[in-house]
Design a protein around this motif. Sequence first.
Motif, PDB file in Angstrom:
ATOM      1  N   PHE A 286      11.892   1.720 -14.894  1.00 52.49           N
ATOM      2  CA  PHE A 286      12.469   2.148 -13.612  1.00 52.49           C
ATOM      3  C   PHE A 286      11.546   3.192 -12.971  1.00 52.49           C
ATOM      4  N   ASP A 287      12.015   3.815 -11.884  1.00 51.83           N
ATOM      5  CA  ASP A 287      11.232   4.843 -11.171  1.00 51.83           C
ATOM      6  C   ASP A 287       9.882   4.298 -10.710  1.00 51.83           C
ATOM      7  N   ALA A 288       9.935   3.165 -10.005  1.00 54.52           N
ATOM      8  CA  ALA A 288       8.679   2.494  -9.631  1.00 54.52           C
ATOM      9  C   ALA A 288       8.174   2.906  -8.248  1.00 54.52           C
ATOM     10  N   GLU A 289       8.474   4.124  -7.802  1.00 55.92           N
ATOM     11  CA  GLU A 289       8.055   4.483  -6.436  1.00 55.92           C
ATOM     12  C   GLU A 289       6.550   4.668  -6.275  1.00 55.92           C
ATOM     13  N   PHE A 290       5.817   4.734  -7.418  1.00 50.84           N
ATOM     14  CA  PHE A 290       4.361   4.863  -7.325  1.00 50.84           C
ATOM     15  C   PHE A 290       3.667   3.495  -7.312  1.00 50.84           C
ATOM     16  N   ALA A 291       4.461   2.420  -7.227  1.00 50.23           N
ATOM     17  CA  ALA A 291       3.881   1.068  -7.344  1.00 50.23           C
ATOM     18  C   ALA A 291       2.913   0.761  -6.201  1.00 50.23           C
ATOM     19  N   PHE A 292       1.840   0.087  -6.532  1.00 50.99           N
ATOM     20  CA  PHE A 292       0.865  -0.386  -5.539  1.00 50.99           C
ATOM     21  C   PHE A 292      -0.044  -1.392  -6.239  1.00 50.99           C
ATOM     22  N   TYR A 293      -0.945  -2.005  -5.505  1.00 52.65           N
ATOM     23  CA  TYR A 293      -1.921  -2.908  -6.126  1.00 52.65           C
ATOM     24  C   TYR A 293      -3.072  -2.056  -6.659  1.00 52.65           C
ATOM     25  N   GLY A 294      -3.120  -1.925  -7.975  1.00 53.99           N
ATOM     26  CA  GLY A 294      -4.106  -1.051  -8.602  1.00 53.99           C
ATOM     27  C   GLY A 294      -4.635  -1.660  -9.885  1.00 53.99           C
ATOM     28  N   PRO A 295      -5.312  -0.850 -10.694  1.00 49.24           N
ATOM     29  CA  PRO A 295      -5.864  -1.353 -11.957  1.00 49.24           C
ATOM     30  C   PRO A 295      -4.770  -1.512 -13.013  1.00 49.24           C
ATOM     31  N   VAL A 296      -4.697  -2.685 -13.618  1.00 48.63           N
ATOM     32  CA  VAL A 296      -3.633  -2.993 -14.577  1.00 48.63           C
ATOM     33  C   VAL A 296      -3.668  -2.029 -15.773  1.00 48.63           C
ATOM     34  N   GLY A 297      -4.876  -1.603 -16.143  1.00 53.48           N
ATOM     35  CA  GLY A 297      -5.000  -0.668 -17.270  1.00 53.48           C
ATOM     36  C   GLY A 297      -4.302   0.657 -17.022  1.00 53.48           C
TER      37      GLY A 297
ATOM     38  N   GLN B 175      -8.855   4.263  -7.292  1.00 56.11           N
ATOM     39  CA  GLN B 175      -8.874   4.208  -5.826  1.00 56.11           C
ATOM     40  C   GLN B 175      -9.324   2.854  -5.275  1.00 56.11           C
ATOM     41  N   THR B 176     -10.078   2.092  -6.041  1.00 57.47           N
ATOM     42  CA  THR B 176     -10.714   0.907  -5.465  1.00 57.47           C
ATOM     43  C   THR B 176     -10.337  -0.419  -6.120  1.00 57.47           C
ATOM     44  N   CYS B 177      -9.727  -0.368  -7.303  1.00 51.49           N
ATOM     45  CA  CYS B 177      -9.467  -1.631  -8.013  1.00 51.49           C
ATOM     46  C   CYS B 177      -8.027  -2.075  -7.766  1.00 51.49           C
ATOM     47  N   GLY B 178      -7.832  -2.973  -6.804  1.00 51.81           N
ATOM     48  CA  GLY B 178      -6.475  -3.438  -6.487  1.00 51.81           C
ATOM     49  C   GLY B 178      -6.237  -4.817  -7.046  1.00 51.81           C
ATOM     50  N   GLU B 179      -6.231  -4.936  -8.393  1.00 49.29           N
ATOM     51  CA  GLU B 179      -6.237  -6.281  -8.981  1.00 49.29           C
ATOM     52  C   GLU B 179      -4.844  -6.911  -9.103  1.00 49.29           C
ATOM     53  N   ALA B 180      -3.791  -6.105  -9.109  1.00 49.02           N
ATOM     54  CA  ALA B 180      -2.430  -6.650  -9.256  1.00 49.02           C
ATOM     55  C   ALA B 180      -1.430  -5.544  -8.950  1.00 49.02           C
ATOM     56  N   LEU B 181      -0.160  -5.943  -8.810  1.00 51.01           N
ATOM     57  CA  LEU B 181       0.887  -4.928  -8.601  1.00 51.01           C
ATOM     58  C   LEU B 181       1.097  -4.175  -9.905  1.00 51.01           C
TER      59      LEU B 181
ATOM     60  N   ILE C  23       0.864  -1.183   0.000  1.00 51.52           N
ATOM     61  CA  ILE C  23       0.000   0.000   0.000  1.00 51.52           C
ATOM     62  C   ILE C  23       0.908   1.243   0.000  1.00 51.52           C
ATOM     63  N   ASN C  24       0.551   2.217  -0.776  1.00 50.77           N
ATOM     64  CA  ASN C  24       1.467   3.338  -1.019  1.00 50.77           C
ATOM     65  C   ASN C  24       0.626   4.622  -1.048  1.00 50.77           C
ATOM     66  N   PRO C  25      -0.055   4.922   0.073  1.00 49.14           N
ATOM     67  CA  PRO C  25      -1.108   5.938   0.028  1.00 49.14           C
ATOM     68  C   PRO C  25      -0.638   7.340  -0.327  1.00 49.14           C
ATOM     69  N   ASP C  26       0.557   7.731   0.115  1.00 48.33           N
ATOM     70  CA  ASP C  26       0.991   9.109  -0.166  1.00 48.33           C
ATOM     71  C   ASP C  26       1.269   9.328  -1.653  1.00 48.33           C
ATOM     72  N   LEU C  27       1.847   8.301  -2.266  1.00 50.87           N
ATOM     73  CA  LEU C  27       2.133   8.431  -3.688  1.00 50.87           C
ATOM     74  C   LEU C  27       0.842   8.328  -4.502  1.00 50.87           C
ATOM     75  N   CYS C  28      -0.065   7.448  -4.052  1.00 51.77           N
ATOM     76  CA  CYS C  28      -1.360   7.344  -4.737  1.00 51.77           C
ATOM     77  C   CYS C  28      -2.114   8.668  -4.658  1.00 51.77           C
ATOM     78  N   LEU C  29      -1.989   9.348  -3.529  1.00 52.97           N
ATOM     79  CA  LEU C  29      -2.694  10.630  -3.383  1.00 52.97           C
ATOM     80  C   LEU C  29      -2.184  11.658  -4.396  1.00 52.97           C
ATOM     81  N   ILE C  30      -0.879  11.639  -4.650  1.00 53.11           N
ATOM     82  CA  ILE C  30      -0.322  12.542  -5.673  1.00 53.11           C
ATOM     83  C   ILE C  30      -1.029  12.301  -7.005  1.00 53.11           C
ATOM     84  N   THR C  31      -1.142  11.018  -7.354  1.00 57.94           N
ATOM     85  CA  THR C  31      -1.785  10.697  -8.633  1.00 57.94           C
ATOM     86  C   THR C  31      -3.256  11.116  -8.621  1.00 57.94           C
TER      87      THR C  31
END
Length: 384
Positions: A240-251, A209-215, A155-163
């Motif tokens: 590279f630069d994968a600091e925004f990685a989380f379980y989200g929508p693959v699309g 925000q809600t679809c955590g289907e894969a990394l 889970i990477n909430p601070d980076l997800c919030l940026i997006t």
Amino acid sequence: MPDHVARRPDLARHVDHRDLEVREVGDGNINLVFVARDGAGNGLCLKQALPYVRSFGEGWPLTPARVAAEARAYRTAERLDPGATPAVYDLDREQAVLGLEDLSGWTVWRSALNDGERHAGVAERLGRYVARVAHGTSPGSRPGVEFRREAAASINPDLCLITEDLVFSEPFEEHPHNSFDPALADEVARIRADQRALARVAELRHRFQTCGEALIHGDLHTGSVMVRRDRDGAARAKAFDAEFAFYGPVGFDLGALLANYLAARARGAALDRSATFRAYVDRLAGETIEAFWEETSLAGAEPRVGGWTERWLECVLADAVGFAAVKAIRRIVGWAKNSDIETLPPAAHAQAAACVLRTAHAWLLAPSAGLARDEAIELIGPLR
Ligand code: SR1
Ligand code: MG
């Protein structure tokens, strides 16, 4: 930095820390990036997460813990698709410094595209990378308990919030982070007044925000890809630069690529690049989508019953086209723009930026329920 290397055995084994030349090479929005090379030519890369957004300053705090999310994402990708991301040598959580394989000799793909260079095979390679990580981290390929534990740990909430703010909200309203050429005012106003488009943006924000289907990588634009041509002429790529990685929508990862291919195409058109180069950038989206589709079908999303794999792929492609639209719009209107468009001379800039906005607006109105492979490729074909 030599002191840091000396203190970390997993770094010190790669270079001679007594004889290091260190250069800051980062050109991204949020981190410091150093390349350290010794007299014998051995090197490594050190990525330091500042406690704030580099391109803004200390007034925009950001958790340095993002280096851990990045390390985790690379380690997972290395297991599922060896070589698709930089090798991780070391993670110093306290200092928020990540030690990585040195990619000197590689080129940021965006820079290569900006210079009119062609690297055949990269778009296809990235489609396979997205598919392999998605499949290998999805609940279809591992026990549910493992999936949920990994998703929770990633889970990477601070980076997800940026997006959420920069991609899905700010460009569609008045915001101090926004800026755009006044010549684009009508195009921007048309998008902001289009209730159907805004409803789709809200739907995509909700998916994110809600679809955590894969990394997912979380920021897979062409500036997050290194490319290199091997001696045999084959092109290689690393995300590279994968600091925004989380379980989200693959699309979302596919959408990032499609949005950036759009910027490269708009640039190519505005600069009147050669027909060969323009045909190359025109094909990128199809190559990524086809490779993603084929790789996923080969891996076989589970359960393989009742056409579920195809149905899932169609949902991912509909997501991808929608995410591509919002990601393209944010790079023209919002914070953190693309050099593809920003480095163009004024007349070409206005032409290319308007093309991106018109095309992305059309993509926002595309069917959201599902897109077959060829339908998606055809839909994103024309520039507007
Ligand atoms: C405040 S960070 C701005 C952007 O930099 C990264 O590359 C991401 O795209 C993020 O949205
Ligand atoms: Mg980045």
